[in-house]
Design a protein around this motif. Sequence first.
Motif, mmCIF file in Angstrom:
data_model
loop_
_atom_site.group_PDB
_atom_site.id
_atom_site.type_symbol
_atom_site.label_atom_id
_atom_site.label_comp_id
_atom_site.label_asym_id
_atom_site.label_seq_id
_atom_site.Cartn_x
_atom_site.Cartn_y
_atom_site.Cartn_z
ATOM 1 N N UNK A 1 7.165 22.429 5.904
ATOM 2 C CA UNK A 1 7.860 21.510 6.802
ATOM 3 C C UNK A 1 7.818 20.099 6.233
ATOM 4 N N UNK A 2 8.866 19.375 6.496
ATOM 5 C CA UNK A 2 8.951 18.002 6.023
ATOM 6 C C UNK A 2 8.548 17.062 7.143
ATOM 7 N N UNK A 3 7.829 16.002 6.798
ATOM 8 C CA UNK A 3 7.487 14.956 7.751
ATOM 9 C C UNK A 3 7.748 13.602 7.115
ATOM 10 N N UNK A 4 8.092 12.640 7.938
ATOM 11 C CA UNK A 4 8.361 11.277 7.487
ATOM 12 C C UNK A 4 7.621 10.322 8.405
ATOM 13 N N UNK A 5 6.912 9.378 7.815
ATOM 14 C CA UNK A 5 6.109 8.432 8.592
ATOM 15 C C UNK A 5 6.505 6.999 8.259
ATOM 16 N N UNK A 6 6.820 6.252 9.301
ATOM 17 C CA UNK A 6 7.066 4.818 9.164
ATOM 18 C C UNK A 6 5.993 4.122 9.984
ATOM 19 N N UNK A 7 5.121 3.399 9.325
ATOM 20 C CA UNK A 7 3.939 2.862 9.982
ATOM 21 C C UNK A 7 4.148 1.474 10.571
ATOM 22 N N UNK A 8 5.318 0.892 10.373
ATOM 23 C CA UNK A 8 5.592 -0.457 10.879
ATOM 24 C C UNK A 8 6.605 -0.355 12.033
ATOM 25 N N UNK A 9 6.158 -0.431 13.273
ATOM 26 C CA UNK A 9 7.109 -0.341 14.393
ATOM 27 C C UNK A 9 8.101 -1.511 14.400
ATOM 28 N N UNK A 10 7.605 -2.706 14.046
ATOM 29 C CA UNK A 10 8.464 -3.883 14.073
ATOM 30 C C UNK A 10 8.145 -4.800 12.893
ATOM 31 N N UNK A 11 9.194 -5.435 12.374
ATOM 32 C CA UNK A 11 9.032 -6.425 11.317
ATOM 33 C C UNK A 11 9.990 -7.569 11.615
ATOM 34 N N UNK A 12 9.627 -8.756 11.130
ATOM 35 C CA UNK A 12 10.547 -9.873 11.234
ATOM 36 C C UNK A 12 10.548 -10.638 9.917
ATOM 37 N N UNK A 13 11.666 -11.291 9.646
ATOM 38 C CA UNK A 13 11.826 -12.021 8.391
ATOM 39 C C UNK A 13 12.758 -13.194 8.627
ATOM 40 N N UNK B 1 6.226 13.765 3.436
ATOM 41 C CA UNK B 1 5.542 14.933 2.912
ATOM 42 C C UNK B 1 6.533 16.089 2.856
ATOM 43 N N UNK B 2 6.579 16.758 1.749
ATOM 44 C CA UNK B 2 7.464 17.895 1.596
ATOM 45 C C UNK B 2 6.908 18.841 0.546
ATOM 46 N N UNK B 3 7.210 20.105 0.693
ATOM 47 C CA UNK B 3 6.810 21.096 -0.301
ATOM 48 C C UNK B 3 7.955 21.421 -1.252
ATOM 49 N N UNK B 4 9.106 20.795 -1.018
ATOM 50 C CA UNK B 4 10.273 21.065 -1.846
ATOM 51 C C UNK B 4 10.228 20.260 -3.140
ATOM 52 N N UNK C 1 20.698 20.060 3.627
ATOM 53 C CA UNK C 1 21.616 19.369 4.541
ATOM 54 C C UNK C 1 21.014 19.063 5.897
ATOM 55 N N UNK C 2 19.705 19.131 6.004
ATOM 56 C CA UNK C 2 19.035 18.786 7.251
ATOM 57 C C UNK C 2 18.190 17.539 7.031
ATOM 58 N N UNK C 3 18.382 16.553 7.889
ATOM 59 C CA UNK C 3 17.626 15.308 7.788
ATOM 60 C C UNK C 3 16.419 15.332 8.707
ATOM 61 N N UNK C 4 15.285 14.850 8.174
ATOM 62 C CA UNK C 4 14.083 14.636 8.984
ATOM 63 C C UNK C 4 13.812 13.135 8.976
ATOM 64 N N UNK C 5 13.810 12.545 10.146
ATOM 65 C CA UNK C 5 13.704 11.099 10.284
ATOM 66 C C UNK C 5 12.293 10.661 10.643
ATOM 67 N N UNK C 6 11.955 9.433 10.215
ATOM 68 C CA UNK C 6 10.776 8.773 10.732
ATOM 69 C C UNK C 6 11.065 8.166 12.094
#
Lengths: 115, 112
Positions: B1-13, B26-29, B98-103
């Motif tokens: 299974x694929x997993x995607x992690x985005x650790x920053x909920x908010x950013x400003x610039x 993380x992916x096994x592909x 063709x399947x997207x896994x989103x953070x």
Amino acid sequence: DAGVTQSPTHLIKTRGQQVTLRCSPKSGHDTVSWYQQALGQGPQFIFQYYEEEERQRGNFPDRFSGHQFPNYSSELNVNALLLGDSALYLCASSLLRAHSGNTIYFGEGSWLTVV
Amino acid sequence: AQTVTQSQPEMSVQEAETVTLSCTYDTSENNYYLFWYKQPPSRQMILVIRQEAYKQQNATENRFSVNFQKAAKSFSLKISDSQLGDTAMYFCASEYGNKLVFGAGTILRVKS
């Protein structure tokens, strides 16, 4: 060149009702996928259609079903609506040229509110 | 299974400055693709940039570039010369079959 179009843009349904959402893919695309995006979260893959067949499916119950027509357009049906089904439903289309790496385009989504 | 992690909920610039959004996956592909999508308040999901995992060269699209570290399974997005129109939710996604896994996304606010 029309992009991915979805209808309706907003709708409100009552718990227990059924809903049908519609999607026309980008011109020339043959593959349609549906995603559910709850508020504040990333989209979750529901299922994908190619050649009028469900090609793969995410972790969603059988209340979620779909269809693809010969012109590649697609419908998403949800039966026995629950409050938790309230979300933005995104349709995505691509041209299946390879197993992976095909550019995927999204529609603007259909906002479903279940009350 | 694929997993995607985005650790920053908010950013400003600040406008015209540079910002980097983080993403790990993380992916096994072996043959997979990575994407950054932008979702403004209109909710339209817009493709920003894509990276093919078998290519070592980092992808670049105008002001947007990525730092792809395959061994570390890291895929960060750098936005240079930030503009007010860059204000949006940014999603990192992996793709296979063709399947997207989103953070979970990072809200970016560009301030004038």
